[in-house]
Design a protein around this motif. Sequence first.
Motif, mmCIF file in Angstrom:
data_model
loop_
_atom_site.group_PDB
_atom_site.id
_atom_site.type_symbol
_atom_site.label_atom_id
_atom_site.label_comp_id
_atom_site.label_asym_id
_atom_site.label_seq_id
_atom_site.Cartn_x
_atom_site.Cartn_y
_atom_site.Cartn_z
ATOM 1 N N UNK A 38 0.845 -1.191 0.000
ATOM 2 C CA UNK A 38 0.000 0.000 0.000
ATOM 3 C C UNK A 38 0.883 1.244 0.000
ATOM 4 N N UNK A 39 0.588 2.179 -0.902
ATOM 5 C CA UNK A 39 1.340 3.431 -1.010
ATOM 6 C C UNK A 39 0.390 4.603 -0.866
ATOM 7 N N UNK A 40 0.720 5.541 0.016
ATOM 8 C CA UNK A 40 -0.093 6.748 0.193
ATOM 9 C C UNK A 40 0.370 7.816 -0.788
ATOM 10 N N UNK A 41 -0.577 8.425 -1.484
ATOM 11 C CA UNK A 41 -0.246 9.436 -2.493
ATOM 12 C C UNK A 41 -0.709 10.836 -2.124
ATOM 13 N N UNK A 42 -1.878 10.970 -1.523
ATOM 14 C CA UNK A 42 -2.431 12.282 -1.173
ATOM 15 C C UNK A 42 -3.072 12.179 0.209
ATOM 16 N N UNK A 43 -2.889 13.190 1.042
ATOM 17 C CA UNK A 43 -3.515 13.249 2.351
ATOM 18 C C UNK A 43 -4.392 14.480 2.486
#
Length: 291
Positions: free
Chosen positions: A135-140
């Motif tokens: 899992x990769x986070x791109x935008x918060x």
Amino acid sequence: MNHLKLVVPTVCQLGEGPQWLAESNQLLWVDIEAKEVHLFTPETNQHDTIPLPQRVGAVVPASNGSLLAALEDGIYVLERSGKLTLLAELEANHPHHRSNDGKVDAAGRLWIGTMPMKGSEWTGSLYSCDGTGLVTKHVGELGCSNGMDWSKDGRTMYFIDSPTRRVDAFDFDVERGTISNRRTVIEFDAALGVPDGMCTDAEGRLWVAHWGGYCVTCSDPVTGKELKRIELPVSQVTSCCFGGPNLSTLYITTARAWLSEERLKEEPLAGSVFSIEVEEKGKPNPLFLER
């Protein structure tokens, strides 16, 4: 002018995330609040549901014939029998969040957003998940991560964070699975409520469902101009997808959750799934690639 049709008599609390399964000629969608996955076969009128233990934000088809389901606490492989196998945890440190809306890119990754279940905090995020469960986070700092899809050439990813009333675009690198250069391509008037789910057609036009707006709009992402509007008899229009043998049937999900008794009397079909034949055609959905 083609007319709107009622697909199934069942009404959902929060119908969302329609996907056309070309392999089986079925329409797939979820009822988030009822914790159900729905499968409908137009040729036979067979309508099946798969109950789940948590709210389900999105379900997509996988390459091995199973489904991939994004629940409150993670991403699971879902068998048609209802069996769940955890692939990846998602925001285990945010028990008040849930997943919301997702799609598969051309490389077979799932892109999935999250949102707070209560309140209006901007604590949601946008992630991708590959077949290994990475899992990769791109935008918060998102209010309500929502509709997404890609341009005709695959180099642009379109994305909706509903409270902004915008469709934003990112440059998309399909090999690396990265996004960059966020910018706004469409801003909607408040009279249309808030943009919710979205899909693109074979020519790259944007079809956006409007929560509180009684409609789906079709717009040119280059000019931002509205090209077509499909009116519905219900206010909470949640998402849309192309399906059918020629991918020229637009399927539209809606919701009845949080409507007052008075409003429900005015909108007896709220929560239904509708369809309409259109001149435009959609494109096949990529499958989640398990590794």
